[in-house]
Design a protein around this motif. Structure first.
Motif, short mmCIF file in Angstrom:
data_model
loop_
_atom_site.label_atom_id
_atom_site.label_comp_id
_atom_site.label_asym_id
_atom_site.label_seq_id
_atom_site.Cartn_x
_atom_site.Cartn_y
_atom_site.Cartn_z
N GLU A 285 -22.68 -20.42 45.39
CA GLU A 285 -22.23 -19.63 44.14
C GLU A 285 -21.34 -18.63 44.66
OE1 GLU A 285 -25.17 -17.27 42.11
OE2 GLU A 285 -26.33 -19.07 41.51
N GLU B 13 -19.68 -27.51 35.78
CA GLU B 13 -19.62 -25.97 36.22
C GLU B 13 -20.27 -25.27 35.17
OE1 GLU B 13 -15.68 -24.88 37.10
OE2 GLU B 13 -14.86 -25.69 35.41
N GLU C 143 -20.11 -15.10 37.98
CA GLU C 143 -20.52 -15.96 38.87
C GLU C 143 -20.03 -17.20 38.48
OE1 GLU C 143 -24.51 -15.20 39.98
OE2 GLU C 143 -24.16 -13.67 40.98
N GLU D 203 -20.69 -21.37 39.39
CA GLU D 203 -21.72 -22.55 40.11
C GLU D 203 -21.30 -23.84 39.60
OE1 GLU D 203 -26.12 -21.81 40.28
OE2 GLU D 203 -25.97 -22.88 38.40
#
Length: 148
Positions: A28, A58, A144, A146
């Protein structure tokens, strides 16, 4: 059970990525909101504490990592989040500032608002986050990224 020696290369080089792979660690990292422009999301959701933009590869997550004496949450949303699904994101902007007068509460000495502005061809959405604290803790929203 994972045996660390199974994760090491024969010459001992590059052991950290291999260990991460053995333990199935997901990387991350914090992103800039501009990295979202042009992407197509299949799902945009929120629960008052987090807002998540996701597709098959994503996920962008807006949230605040709670520490102690601060509260950060989505105060309001103007627009329909479904307008941000299925079309390329054309606008993704952040605007924030401090609120001069804090609420009359002995524990709240600082307030920060953060607006996120999003748009696709289908419509615009403005999301207002509010952060409150005793003045010592962060009131910011984190973004964030990921890979899924």
């Amino acid at each position: 059970m994972v045996i660390i020696s199974d994760c090491l290369s024969e010459d001992g080089s590059s052991i950290l990525p291999r260990i991460a792979k053995c333990f199935n660690v997901v990387e991350e990292k914090k992103m800039n909101i501009n990295d979202m422009v042009g992407k197509v999301f299949t799902s945009v959701t929120q629960d008052g504490r987090e807002m998540i933009f996701a597709n098959d590869t994503e996920r962008f997550k807006f949230l605040h990592w709670q520490d102690c004496c601060e509260w950060v949450y989505i105060e309001s949303i103007v627009g329909d989040l479904s307008d941000l699904e299925g079309e390329p994101l054309l606008i993704a902007e952040e605007v924030s500032g401090e609120i001069p007068e804090a609420r009359e509460d002995e524990y709240i000495e600082s307030r920060t608002w953060t607006f996120y502005k999003f748009a696709t061809r289908k419509g615009y959405v403005d999301v207002r986050w509010l952060g409150e604290s005793n003045g010592y803790y962060s009131e910011s929203v984190d973004l964030e990224h990921e890979l899924v």
